[in-house]
Write an enzyme that holds these catalytic residues in place. Sequence first.
Site, PDB file in Angstrom:
ATOM      1  N   ASP A 160       3.261   3.810  -0.440  1.00  0.00           N
ATOM      2  CA  ASP A 160       2.387   4.951  -0.707  1.00  0.00           C
ATOM      3  C   ASP A 160       1.827   5.415   0.632  1.00  0.00           C
ATOM      4  OD1 ASP A 160       0.439   2.926  -0.370  1.00  0.00           O
ATOM      5  OD2 ASP A 160      -0.080   2.878  -2.489  1.00  0.00           O
TER       6      ASP A 160
ATOM      7  N   GLU B  44       2.256 -12.069   0.488  1.00  0.00           N
ATOM      8  CA  GLU B  44       1.080 -11.969   1.366  1.00  0.00           C
ATOM      9  C   GLU B  44       0.555 -13.299   1.887  1.00  0.00           C
ATOM     10  OE1 GLU B  44      -1.755  -9.625  -0.813  1.00  0.00           O
ATOM     11  OE2 GLU B  44      -0.402  -7.930  -0.982  1.00  0.00           O
TER      12      GLU B  44
ATOM     13  N   GLU C  12       6.340  -1.232  -1.856  1.00  0.00           N
ATOM     14  CA  GLU C  12       5.118  -0.696  -2.489  1.00  0.00           C
ATOM     15  C   GLU C  12       4.669   0.577  -1.790  1.00  0.00           C
ATOM     16  OE1 GLU C  12       2.062  -3.709  -2.788  1.00  0.00           O
ATOM     17  OE2 GLU C  12       3.506  -5.260  -3.337  1.00  0.00           O
TER      18      GLU C  12
ATOM     19  N   ASN D 190       7.321 -11.059   0.586  1.00  0.00           N
ATOM     20  CA  ASN D 190       6.763  -9.702   0.531  1.00  0.00           C
ATOM     21  C   ASN D 190       5.386  -9.674   1.191  1.00  0.00           C
ATOM     22  OD1 ASN D 190       6.970  -6.969  -0.638  1.00  0.00           O
ATOM     23  ND2 ASN D 190       5.277  -7.587  -1.981  1.00  0.00           N
TER      24      ASN D 190
ATOM     25  N   HIS E  41       1.968   0.274   2.705  1.00  0.00           N
ATOM     26  CA  HIS E  41       0.825   1.091   2.255  1.00  0.00           C
ATOM     27  C   HIS E  41       0.259   1.779   3.502  1.00  0.00           C
ATOM     28  CE1 HIS E  41       0.805  -0.669  -1.734  1.00  0.00           C
ATOM     29  NE2 HIS E  41       0.794  -1.883  -1.216  1.00  0.00           N
TER      30      HIS E  41
HETATM   31  O1  G2I Z   1      -3.497  -3.785  -3.758  1.00  0.00           O
HETATM   32  C1  G2I Z   1      -2.315  -3.042  -3.751  1.00  0.00           C
HETATM   33  C2  G2I Z   1      -1.097  -3.914  -3.855  1.00  0.00           C
HETATM   34  C3  G2I Z   1      -0.968  -4.785  -2.607  1.00  0.00           C
HETATM   35  N1  G2I Z   1       0.220  -5.583  -2.650  1.00  0.00           N
HETATM   36  C4  G2I Z   1       0.373  -6.417  -3.828  1.00  0.00           C
HETATM   37  C5  G2I Z   1       0.207  -5.611  -5.095  1.00  0.00           C
HETATM   38  O2  G2I Z   1       0.267  -6.464  -6.214  1.00  0.00           O
HETATM   39  C6  G2I Z   1      -1.099  -4.828  -5.088  1.00  0.00           C
HETATM   40  O3  G2I Z   1      -1.173  -4.118  -6.325  1.00  0.00           O
HETATM   41  C7  G2I Z   1      -2.458  -3.939  -6.840  1.00  0.00           C
HETATM   42  C8  G2I Z   1      -2.375  -3.110  -8.095  1.00  0.00           C
HETATM   43  O4  G2I Z   1      -1.884  -1.830  -7.776  1.00  0.00           O
HETATM   44  C9  G2I Z   1      -3.786  -2.975  -8.709  1.00  0.00           C
HETATM   45  O5  G2I Z   1      -3.675  -2.352  -9.990  1.00  0.00           O
HETATM   46  O6  G2I Z   1      -2.982  -5.207  -7.129  1.00  0.00           O
HETATM   47  C10 G2I Z   1      -4.335  -5.134  -7.571  1.00  0.00           C
HETATM   48  C11 G2I Z   1      -4.858  -6.549  -7.775  1.00  0.00           C
HETATM   49  O7  G2I Z   1      -4.600  -7.347  -6.728  1.00  0.00           O
HETATM   50  C12 G2I Z   1      -4.412  -4.348  -8.862  1.00  0.00           C
HETATM   51  O8  G2I Z   1      -5.761  -4.186  -9.227  1.00  0.00           O
HETATM   52  C13 G2I Z   1      -6.120  -4.709 -10.441  1.00  0.00           C
HETATM   53  C14 G2I Z   1      -7.631  -4.828 -10.477  1.00  0.00           C
HETATM   54  O9  G2I Z   1      -8.025  -5.752  -9.452  1.00  0.00           O
HETATM   55  C15 G2I Z   1      -8.070  -5.329 -11.795  1.00  0.00           C
HETATM   56  O10 G2I Z   1      -9.462  -5.361 -11.843  1.00  0.00           O
HETATM   57  C16 G2I Z   1      -7.497  -4.469 -12.893  1.00  0.00           C
HETATM   58  O11 G2I Z   1      -7.808  -5.018 -14.167  1.00  0.00           O
HETATM   59  O12 G2I Z   1      -5.683  -3.862 -11.476  1.00  0.00           O
HETATM   60  C17 G2I Z   1      -5.974  -4.373 -12.746  1.00  0.00           C
HETATM   61  C18 G2I Z   1      -5.319  -3.463 -13.799  1.00  0.00           C
HETATM   62  O13 G2I Z   1      -5.722  -2.119 -13.612  1.00  0.00           O
END
Ligand code: G2I
Length: 456
Positions: free
Chosen positions: A271, A161, A269, A203, A240
């Site tokens: 969805d 990103e 990724e 990515n 996404h």
């Molecule tokens: O945002 C969707 C994706 C966009 N592209 C990069 C990916 O790395 C990103 O994944 C998401 C995860 O699916 C989330 O799960 O990235 C987020 C963070 O940038 C993730 O969120 C985090 C929360 O921000 C935290 O507060 C939490 O502790 O998930 C953590 C675990 O549940």
Amino acid sequence: MKLTSKSVALIPIIATVATAAIGATLIAPPAANAATTLGAAAQQSGRYFGTAVAANKLGDSTYAGILNREFDMVTAENEMKMDATEPNQGQFSYGNADRIVNQARNQGKRVRGHALAWHSQQPGWMQNMSGSALRNAMLNHVTQVATYYRGKIYAWDVVNEAFADGSGGGRRDSNLQRTGNDWIEVAFRAARAADPNAKLCYNDYNTDDWSHAKTQGVYRMVQDFKSRGVPIDCVGFQSHFNNNSPVPSNYQTTLQNFANLGVDVQITELDIEGSGSTQAQRYQTVTRACLAVSRCTGITVWGIRDSDSWRASGTPLLFDNSGNKKAAYNSTLDALNAGGGTDPTTTTTTTTTTTSNDPVPGACSASVSLNQWNEGFVATIKVTAGSSALRGWKVTTTLSNGTVTGSWSATRSGNSGTVTWSNVDYNANVPAGGSTEFGFQGSGSGAGLNPACTAS
Ligand code: G2I
């Protein structure tokens, strides 16, 4: 009419969708030899079908059951990010990431690494760093993490990103960007040195529409990297999608145009928010787009059940909260089973030459895509199985006026003259008609490589 996988492929999308809307049981019965899981169905064309995994859910038997049954590639959803793997500077923490990597590998699945360098999810100590201290900390992070997982990762999201949204097509402002515009290529070189056999990907999201400035910006960067020999092997399209950000009508064009630069493309990724037949149709469109692009090597969905999603309220995944298959699951599986052209012809840019020899039954063929500049070259060799699957392969190349300086996804004997390459563990098995790739960079000329493949 008896439906075969071929005839299913010919039914207009609308008919498939109408069936999907009525319910899973009414979907056209799969052909007798159709695969019954996403991973197996993708493997029929040499591709993978993966999912994001959260370490703290591996103990959930419904979750782990679907994971083990359906997917053959795994991405850690959060556990390999910078804040997770280097919580304190110089102190690395791999516990949760290892649980995911080990579980996947024990089940014969491969792993996509996500992500080595990113403006987001930086550990606190890094967030306020700048200048050469940050540059060195980032490079040390890339080197340490890629070295720790050396040999276990199919592809790394080296940089995630880094481009801005909006009309400019330029880089996103971040502390990493402010260390100098070359931070991305330096990260890629460090990753290559640390794990020469992992594919190295850039990515991003909102890069699916070919007409968007952000897509064009990333394209120009990849084109520049390829022309200068910066080691980049793949581009990840997060994909996404929802009603505000729908699957663009030129999605396949975007994937193909990037592939034409000489990189693999992957949907990393996926969805798609929605439900029922509309969602099923959109999943099928995306799957077909990947299948239609020979260098689209696989699809990863960003979670298993809707309730596992970062956008759970949009019900964007293939399994419902109870782990039941949704219409979108069936439409995706059908599309994978209907197949698509894995075209063994290498698509080349203007600076590229291609040679190939036809596969004969039980054997293999090799073709080269060569990117030559004044002092050096990058060669990508595609190994294609004949009418039987390969369990191992060997390729010989001739380098009359060049020397290999680095290689990936194969073991090598020699570095000039006749150089012999053989498979590594994870790319020994190539399904009938399928293909795999390895590559190398060198100084001098890569002309006349004339690759020849034998099954071993
Ligand atoms: O945002 C969707 C994706 C966009 N592209 C990069 C990916 O790395 C990103 O994944 C998401 C995860 O699916 C989330 O799960 O990235 C987020 C963070 O940038 C993730 O969120 C985090 C929360 O921000 C935290 O507060 C939490 O502790 O998930 C953590 C675990 O549940």
